[in-house]
Design an enzyme around this catalytic site. Structure first.
Site, PDB file in Angstrom:
ATOM      1  N   PRO A  89       0.808  -1.224   0.000  1.00 48.38           N
ATOM      2  CA  PRO A  89       0.000   0.000   0.000  1.00 48.38           C
ATOM      3  C   PRO A  89       0.838   1.270   0.000  1.00 48.38           C
ATOM      4  CG  PRO A  89      -0.836  -1.563   1.620  1.00 48.38           C
ATOM      5  CD  PRO A  89       0.499  -2.083   1.158  1.00 48.38           C
ATOM      6  N   GLU A 116       0.949  -8.457   8.405  1.00 50.64           N
ATOM      7  CA  GLU A 116       1.042  -7.028   8.712  1.00 50.64           C
ATOM      8  C   GLU A 116       1.969  -6.274   7.764  1.00 50.64           C
ATOM      9  OE1 GLU A 116       0.064  -3.554  10.676  1.00 50.64           O
ATOM     10  OE2 GLU A 116      -0.827  -5.559  10.801  1.00 50.64           O
ATOM     11  N   ARG A 154       0.304  -7.355 -22.249  1.00 48.39           N
ATOM     12  CA  ARG A 154      -0.397  -6.875 -23.444  1.00 48.39           C
ATOM     13  C   ARG A 154       0.404  -5.822 -24.200  1.00 48.39           C
ATOM     14  NH1 ARG A 154      -3.771  -2.861 -23.508  1.00 48.39           N
ATOM     15  NH2 ARG A 154      -5.473  -4.109 -24.384  1.00 48.39           N
ATOM     16  N   ASP A 169      -5.047   2.765 -26.298  1.00 49.69           N
ATOM     17  CA  ASP A 169      -5.801   2.520 -25.069  1.00 49.69           C
ATOM     18  C   ASP A 169      -5.847   3.759 -24.191  1.00 49.69           C
ATOM     19  OD1 ASP A 169      -6.499  -0.056 -25.564  1.00 49.69           O
ATOM     20  OD2 ASP A 169      -4.860  -0.948 -24.443  1.00 49.69           O
TER      21      ASP A 169
END
Length: 244
Positions: A89, A116, A154, A169
């Protein structure tokens, strides 16, 4: 290209690596995937990969030893050290630009954590990149690793049937992609814009560019901050603003 994923749950990747574009890319020899259970590298008889944090606190922390040994084993025959990507994160928010950087590598190693967090020495001495796929917390890094593997694959030459698909894209140009339509031209009274049926390629290209800018302005105005616009694009943007 080679993509190795260090995970405690390699079975999660069976469906992802064995389906659709990723399966085709591997069968074509363009990329090789491996999901490696780093529990096998733990140096204790119970294959324990986590421990209590020094200083106390809730949760368990992944030990450095299994991850360091696993990476050492994966790169033992390589002269050039690959990108080692930590899914966490606290990492840099993942983007198309980052995917394009990764797609130029010969080898990626993706580290998926649980519990954790990681022993900080993994961050300081083992990894080259820390990446987060969004501002939320998941149970582990596996879903993030799947996102990276898909978005990178891709972009590799020969993976998509039309090489221009990846170029146009959303985000590849810095803008969201323009609307698309297909047959029938009239569906329940909902009609395809006439310009797309005109066969006039230059006008169609112009319409798509304008709609791409409009969609970005409406949905992701943050993408336009600091972006250099052409004189034509700035004129369109001024028109959108006046109508607003």
């Amino acid at each position: 290209m080679r993509i190795d994923v260090l995970t405690l749950f390699p079975e999660m990747f069976t469906g992802v690596f064995g389906s659709s574009i990723l399966k085709h890319a591997q069968e074509s020899g363009i990329v090789q995937y491996r999901a490696v259970d780093f529990r096998a590298y733990a140096d204790n008889k119970h294959r324990k990969v986590d421990d209590y944090p020094y200083g106390g606190g809730a949760g368990m922390v992944l030990r450095a030893q299994p991850l360091f040994d696993a990476v050492d084993d994966l790169i033992k025959d390589e002269q050039k050290r690959p990108r080692v990507v930590l899914l966490c994160p606290q990492g840099e928010r993942y983007s198309q630009k980052k995917a394009e950087q990764f797609s130029k590598e010969d080898h990626l190693i993706l580290l998926c954590g649980h519990y954790e967090g990681y022993d900080e020495r993994v961050r300081e001495y083992l990894v080259t990149d820390e990446v987060s796929i969004g501002d939320y917390v998941l149970t582990g890094g596996e879903l993030g690793a799947m996102v990276i593997a898909d978005s990178v694959t891709r972009l590799l030459p020969g993976v998509l049937g039309n090489a221009e698909s990846a170029i146009t894209d959303s985000f590849s140009t810095g803008l969201l992609e323009h609307p698309h339509y297909t047959r029938p031209a009239d569906f329940r009274g909902m009609k395809v814009p006439e310009i797309l049926l005109s066969g006039h390629h230059k006008n169609i290209e112009n319409w798509r560019s304008r709609e791409s800018l409009k969609r970005t302005w409406e949905r992701r105005p943050d993408l336009l901050e600091g972006k250099a616009l052409s004189e034509k694009e700035q004129k369109w943007l001024d028109e959108f603003t006046r109508k607003e």
